[in-house]
Write a protein that holds these residues in place. Structure first.
Motif, PDB file in Angstrom:
ATOM      1  N   ASN A  43       0.954  -1.291  -0.197  1.00 18.18           N
ATOM      2  CA  ASN A  43      -0.548  -0.252  -0.290  1.00 18.18           C
ATOM      3  C   ASN A  43       0.959   1.681  -0.330  1.00 18.18           C
ATOM      4  OD1 ASN A  43       0.804   1.128   3.046  1.00 18.18           O
ATOM      5  ND2 ASN A  43      -0.588  -1.054   3.669  1.00 18.18           N
ATOM      6  N   THR A  47       0.038   5.368  -0.363  1.00 19.84           N
ATOM      7  CA  THR A  47      -0.469   5.748   0.760  1.00 19.84           C
ATOM      8  C   THR A  47       0.892   6.586   1.687  1.00 19.84           C
ATOM      9  OG1 THR A  47       0.319   4.003   2.275  1.00 19.84           O
ATOM     10  CG2 THR A  47      -2.008   4.151   1.307  1.00 19.84           C
ATOM     11  N   ARG A  60      -0.565   5.014   7.341  1.00 17.88           N
ATOM     12  CA  ARG A  60      -0.922   5.679   6.422  1.00 17.88           C
ATOM     13  C   ARG A  60      -2.304   6.063   5.320  1.00 17.88           C
ATOM     14  NH1 ARG A  60       4.577   5.179   4.925  1.00 17.88           N
ATOM     15  NH2 ARG A  60       3.980   5.119   2.616  1.00 17.88           N
ATOM     16  N   TYR A  61      -2.001   6.967   4.981  1.00 19.14           N
ATOM     17  CA  TYR A  61      -3.452   7.718   4.356  1.00 19.14           C
ATOM     18  C   TYR A  61      -3.125   7.859   2.927  1.00 19.14           C
ATOM     19  CZ  TYR A  61      -3.240   9.683   9.361  1.00 19.14           C
ATOM     20  OH  TYR A  61      -3.099  10.184  10.912  1.00 19.14           O
ATOM     21  N   PHE A  62      -4.393   7.898   1.928  1.00 16.72           N
ATOM     22  CA  PHE A  62      -4.479   7.662   0.939  1.00 16.72           C
ATOM     23  C   PHE A  62      -3.693   9.566   0.421  1.00 16.72           C
ATOM     24  CE2 PHE A  62      -6.108   9.282  -3.265  1.00 16.72           C
ATOM     25  CZ  PHE A  62      -6.037   8.056  -3.985  1.00 16.72           C
TER      26      PHE A  62
END
Length: 170
Positions: A43, A47, A60-62
């Motif tokens: 990911n 992210t 973790r963020y988009f």
């Protein structure tokens, strides 16, 4: 094929399709032998830790910028990475060997291992990929660049490339 099949992400009222980061495979030739390369993505290709809103995975963020760059990642791997050079990088914290490739201003970090599901094949696990700003170029791993083909040959034979260390079977 093993690996994550990412679900679409909704962010700021927009839906982002992640099908391009589903596992896939392709063939390449290493030392005259056709080898199946199975590709799996983490990911970290879409992210980061700097986002806002709800985290997607742990901390973790988009990241829309990483997502946009990742749209070309499967093509870059097949057309540029496997025909280019990589810098082996030993991570002392995890005692793992990773590889770094700069494709234009795009950094790709990956692990390459024999594919347990496909004898005589390799699994290329993309641990992270992102665009490198001018200020970040000095933070990239340094070392002697080695042809991807050579690393692939070593990994197929159970060896690893450890800078300044003897090769050992893994």
């Amino acid at each position: 094929m093993r690996g994550s099949r990412w679900r679409d992400v909704s962010y700021n009222g927009k839906t982002y399709d992640l099908k391009h980061l589903h596992p896939f495979s392709f063939q390449m030739t290493l030392n005259g032998v056709a080898v199946n390369i199975s590709v799996v993505f983490s990911n970290h290709c879409f992210t980061d830790k700097k986002g806002d809103g709800q985290p997607l995975f742990g901390d973790r963020y988009f990241c829309e910028a990483r997502y946009q760059c990742s749209l070309n990642l499967p093509r870059l791997l097949q057309e540029h990475l496997v025909n280019g050079h990589v810098v082996p990088h030993f991570d002392k914290g995890s005692n793992e060997v990773y590889y770094y490739a700069a494709i234009h201003d795009y950094a790709v970090f990956f692990d390459l291992r024999p594919d347990r599901g496909s004898p005589g094949g390799l699994t290329l696990f993309v641990t992270s990929a992102y665009e490198v700003d001018q200020w970040g170029k000095d933070t990239m791993p340094r070392g002697k660049a080695v042809k991807f083909n050579y690393i692939g040959y070593l990994r197929l034979n159970g060896l690893t490339y450890l800078p300044l260390r003897k090769q050992k079977r893994r």
